[in-house]
Design a protein around this motif. Sequence first.
Motif, mmCIF file in Angstrom:
data_model
loop_
_atom_site.group_PDB
_atom_site.id
_atom_site.type_symbol
_atom_site.label_atom_id
_atom_site.label_comp_id
_atom_site.label_asym_id
_atom_site.label_seq_id
_atom_site.Cartn_x
_atom_site.Cartn_y
_atom_site.Cartn_z
ATOM 1 N N ASP A 20 53.759 76.655 28.587
ATOM 2 C CA ASP A 20 53.056 77.763 29.241
ATOM 3 C C ASP A 20 51.628 77.289 29.513
ATOM 4 O O ASP A 20 50.812 77.192 28.601
ATOM 5 C CB ASP A 20 53.059 78.986 28.317
ATOM 6 C CG ASP A 20 52.273 80.160 28.889
ATOM 7 O OD1 ASP A 20 51.790 80.043 30.032
ATOM 8 O OD2 ASP A 20 52.130 81.171 28.186
ATOM 9 N N ASN A 72 39.591 82.710 22.869
ATOM 10 C CA ASN A 72 40.447 82.686 24.056
ATOM 11 C C ASN A 72 41.679 83.544 23.771
ATOM 12 O O ASN A 72 42.787 83.049 23.589
ATOM 13 C CB ASN A 72 40.842 81.244 24.393
ATOM 14 C CG ASN A 72 41.707 81.171 25.632
ATOM 15 O OD1 ASN A 72 41.586 81.984 26.539
ATOM 16 N ND2 ASN A 72 42.618 80.199 25.664
ATOM 17 N N LYS A 100 49.197 78.672 30.717
ATOM 18 C CA LYS A 100 48.151 79.652 30.430
ATOM 19 C C LYS A 100 47.773 79.652 28.950
ATOM 20 O O LYS A 100 46.741 80.219 28.573
ATOM 21 C CB LYS A 100 48.606 81.046 30.860
ATOM 22 C CG LYS A 100 48.765 81.191 32.368
ATOM 23 C CD LYS A 100 49.179 82.602 32.741
ATOM 24 C CE LYS A 100 49.339 82.737 34.246
ATOM 25 N NZ LYS A 100 49.771 84.101 34.650
ATOM 26 N N ASN A 101 48.615 79.036 28.143
ATOM 27 C CA ASN A 101 48.308 78.909 26.713
ATOM 28 C C ASN A 101 47.460 77.649 26.541
ATOM 29 O O ASN A 101 47.958 76.576 26.228
ATOM 30 C CB ASN A 101 49.596 78.827 25.892
ATOM 31 C CG ASN A 101 49.344 78.908 24.397
ATOM 32 O OD1 ASN A 101 48.297 78.489 23.907
ATOM 33 N ND2 ASN A 101 50.302 79.447 23.668
ATOM 34 N N LEU A 102 46.174 77.802 26.748
ATOM 35 C CA LEU A 102 45.278 76.641 26.794
ATOM 36 C C LEU A 102 45.127 75.969 25.433
ATOM 37 O O LEU A 102 44.848 74.769 25.359
ATOM 38 C CB LEU A 102 43.919 77.065 27.336
ATOM 39 C CG LEU A 102 43.954 77.544 28.799
ATOM 40 C CD1 LEU A 102 42.616 78.119 29.205
ATOM 41 C CD2 LEU A 102 44.356 76.400 29.725
ATOM 42 N N ASN A 138 48.011 92.807 29.716
ATOM 43 C CA ASN A 138 48.195 91.470 29.153
ATOM 44 C C ASN A 138 48.797 91.521 27.756
ATOM 45 O O ASN A 138 49.523 90.602 27.345
ATOM 46 C CB ASN A 138 46.863 90.725 29.140
ATOM 47 C CG ASN A 138 46.402 90.344 30.537
ATOM 48 O OD1 ASN A 138 47.192 90.328 31.472
ATOM 49 N ND2 ASN A 138 45.118 90.067 30.693
ATOM 50 N N LYS A 152 38.977 88.125 26.354
ATOM 51 C CA LYS A 152 38.851 87.526 27.687
ATOM 52 C C LYS A 152 38.559 88.591 28.735
ATOM 53 O O LYS A 152 37.728 88.388 29.625
ATOM 54 C CB LYS A 152 40.133 86.764 28.049
ATOM 55 C CG LYS A 152 40.376 85.518 27.230
ATOM 56 C CD LYS A 152 41.537 84.703 27.760
ATOM 57 C CE LYS A 152 42.852 85.425 27.606
ATOM 58 N NZ LYS A 152 44.002 84.572 28.015
ATOM 59 N N TYR A 202 52.271 89.772 26.573
ATOM 60 C CA TYR A 202 52.395 88.970 25.352
ATOM 61 C C TYR A 202 53.528 89.483 24.485
ATOM 62 O O TYR A 202 54.311 88.706 23.912
ATOM 63 C CB TYR A 202 51.079 88.996 24.579
ATOM 64 C CG TYR A 202 51.110 88.217 23.288
ATOM 65 C CD1 TYR A 202 51.383 86.856 23.286
ATOM 66 C CD2 TYR A 202 50.875 88.844 22.069
ATOM 67 C CE1 TYR A 202 51.420 86.127 22.099
ATOM 68 C CE2 TYR A 202 50.909 88.133 20.880
ATOM 69 C CZ TYR A 202 51.183 86.776 20.907
ATOM 70 O OH TYR A 202 51.231 86.068 19.733
ATOM 71 N N ASP A 241 39.056 74.977 32.772
ATOM 72 C CA ASP A 241 40.478 75.041 32.408
ATOM 73 C C ASP A 241 41.357 74.213 33.343
ATOM 74 O O ASP A 241 42.336 73.595 32.901
ATOM 75 C CB ASP A 241 40.958 76.496 32.407
ATOM 76 C CG ASP A 241 40.245 77.352 31.376
ATOM 77 O OD1 ASP A 241 39.606 76.780 30.470
ATOM 78 O OD2 ASP A 241 40.319 78.594 31.475
ATOM 79 N N ASP A 242 41.030 74.211 34.638
ATOM 80 C CA ASP A 242 41.846 73.448 35.597
ATOM 81 C C ASP A 242 41.828 71.962 35.251
ATOM 82 O O ASP A 242 42.841 71.258 35.400
ATOM 83 C CB ASP A 242 41.339 73.664 37.026
ATOM 84 C CG ASP A 242 41.610 75.071 37.525
ATOM 85 O OD1 ASP A 242 42.459 75.758 36.922
ATOM 86 O OD2 ASP A 242 40.964 75.495 38.501
#
Length: 308
Positions: free
Chosen positions: A155, A241, A157-159, A268, A246, A272, A136-137
Amino acid sequence: MNKPTLIVITGPTASGKSALAVSLAHKLNTEIISADSRQIYKGIPIVTAVPSLEEREEVEHHLIEILPLDAYYSAAKFQEDTHKILENIFKNHATAIVCGGSMLYLDALLNGIDELPTVPEEIRISLMKEWQEKGDDWLVERLRETDIDYYRRVDLKNLKRVFHAVEISQTAGRPYSELLTKQAQSADYAKLPYDVVKVCLTGERELLFERINKRVIKMMEAGLEEEARRVYHLRHLNSLNTVGLKEMFSWFDGKLTKDEAVSRIQKNTRVYAKKQLTWHRRDSKLIYLDIKDGVSSNAEKIMRLLSS
């Protein structure tokens, strides 16, 4: 000639959107289209809280459990598919219902979507493979290198959104942010081939969060662990995901205990829900209904809106 009417039911997770949609569809003798970016996939009905088989037998539902987990889907495809479905529904019904909390999907349907290049399959597959191999990074850094403007406001974190921006930028040969026209800011429902009644379920945060916490416990009782284990080997897929899976995967990997995983899902999901509430506050066209009033009462309120 009067336009048909599209009723949009949205709201934060666990607010009771599906139950309200089914109740209203019975009253109007019409059909429901799901606007949920995860319910469209097969094999994960518990974590995505798809309507029950009984509800789907009573009322025709569309865009639920129709794609394999490795299929690609987007807001643009949702817009295209939903327009086709609505065209068919309106041949026999004066109303139709779209129900869901995926904000980008609803924006695409009602406000239009920017014309973006079609991503060649070879680019998508290549990028997906690199993402899986490098993590992810790497994906987030790739966005920073390709489109610093979008990197600063998305965002991270929203991959799924990050990946979409990267693949579009690579396809277009220019930053994704430069292709966005912000047309949603000047949306005009009058241009649509149907009237729109857009309602949002809301309520006190304490009540909503209590419902979220209880829902997660019910999901565990319904077999969320078993569902997550069935798809664990596919955990690299974007469709998995999602909150609920997760955290289960982190438990299976030994990073969390079972109790910690359940608690993290609750937390989480609440986070959301807060994001959904923030998004809804930007929409001046929403008509709010309080969840504490119950399904029957809120369905009757919508019926009165339609006759006014």
